[in-house]
Motif scaffolding. Structure first.
Motif, mmCIF file in Angstrom:
data_model
loop_
_atom_site.group_PDB
_atom_site.id
_atom_site.type_symbol
_atom_site.label_atom_id
_atom_site.label_comp_id
_atom_site.label_asym_id
_atom_site.label_seq_id
_atom_site.Cartn_x
_atom_site.Cartn_y
_atom_site.Cartn_z
ATOM 1 N N ASP A 55 0.848 -1.198 0.000
ATOM 2 C CA ASP A 55 0.000 0.000 0.000
ATOM 3 C C ASP A 55 0.882 1.247 0.000
ATOM 4 O O ASP A 55 0.462 2.293 0.465
ATOM 5 N N SER A 113 5.497 -1.129 6.580
ATOM 6 C CA SER A 113 5.052 -1.837 7.787
ATOM 7 C C SER A 113 4.509 -3.189 7.343
ATOM 8 O O SER A 113 4.069 -3.336 6.196
ATOM 9 N N SER A 114 4.541 -4.159 8.222
ATOM 10 C CA SER A 114 4.072 -5.499 7.847
ATOM 11 C C SER A 114 2.599 -5.471 7.450
ATOM 12 O O SER A 114 2.152 -6.251 6.625
ATOM 13 N N GLY A 115 1.827 -4.517 7.984
ATOM 14 C CA GLY A 115 0.415 -4.404 7.641
ATOM 15 C C GLY A 115 0.161 -3.824 6.263
ATOM 16 O O GLY A 115 -0.953 -3.921 5.735
ATOM 17 N N SER A 116 1.183 -3.218 5.647
ATOM 18 C CA SER A 116 1.003 -2.623 4.331
ATOM 19 C C SER A 116 1.439 -3.566 3.208
ATOM 20 O O SER A 116 1.418 -3.217 2.049
ATOM 21 N N ASP A 117 1.808 -4.772 3.563
ATOM 22 C CA ASP A 117 2.372 -5.745 2.640
ATOM 23 C C ASP A 117 1.464 -6.979 2.624
ATOM 24 O O ASP A 117 1.286 -7.635 3.640
ATOM 25 N N ARG A 118 0.872 -7.300 1.452
ATOM 26 C CA ARG A 118 -0.054 -8.436 1.343
ATOM 27 C C ARG A 118 0.391 -9.397 0.251
ATOM 28 O O ARG A 118 0.681 -8.986 -0.872
#
Length: 120
Positions: A55, A113-118
């Motif tokens: 993202d 951040s790990s949350g922005s990587d899918r």
């Protein structure tokens, strides 16, 4: 803030996509207010990252080795000296096809951040 860092002093970890990373500069870790993060990344011969989406906008700056980069529906050869821009939301993956590690920097804005990587 530590003004000089050596890669050997920065712990490596595997990102969700399988790439070995070292967070060189990250605002959350380094008491700086930069609008990006900088990570040193590598893939050994024969390794590839899993397709993933960020993202964030990302620039890959290749330092050594050779391989293929997949961005959206494109696939193209990369080598030392190449730079690749990946806009936010675009599927990406990289593969090492050479005999030496494929080494590159990842510049991510806003900071990774790990949350922005899918994975896809």
């Amino acid at each position: 803030m530590q003004r000089i860092k050596n890669l050997s002093d920065i712990p490596a970890f595997r990102a969700a996509d399988g790439t070995r990373l070292r967070e060189v500069i990250h605002p959350a870790n380094d008491s700086v207010s930069l609008p990006y993060s900088l990570a040193h990344a590598s893939l050994n011969p024969g390794e590839r990252s899993l397709p993933h989406i960020l993202d964030n906008d990302e620039v890959y700056a290749f330092l050594s080795g050779e391989g293929y980069f997949n961005r959206g529906s494109e696939s193209f050869r990369v080598q030392a000296g190449d730079h690749v821009l990946v806009p936010s939301g675009e599927v990406q993956a990289v593969q090492n096809t050479g005999d030496v590690p494929l080494v590159f920097y990842c510049i991510v804005a806003p900071p990774w951040s790990s949350g922005s990587d899918r994975l896809v």
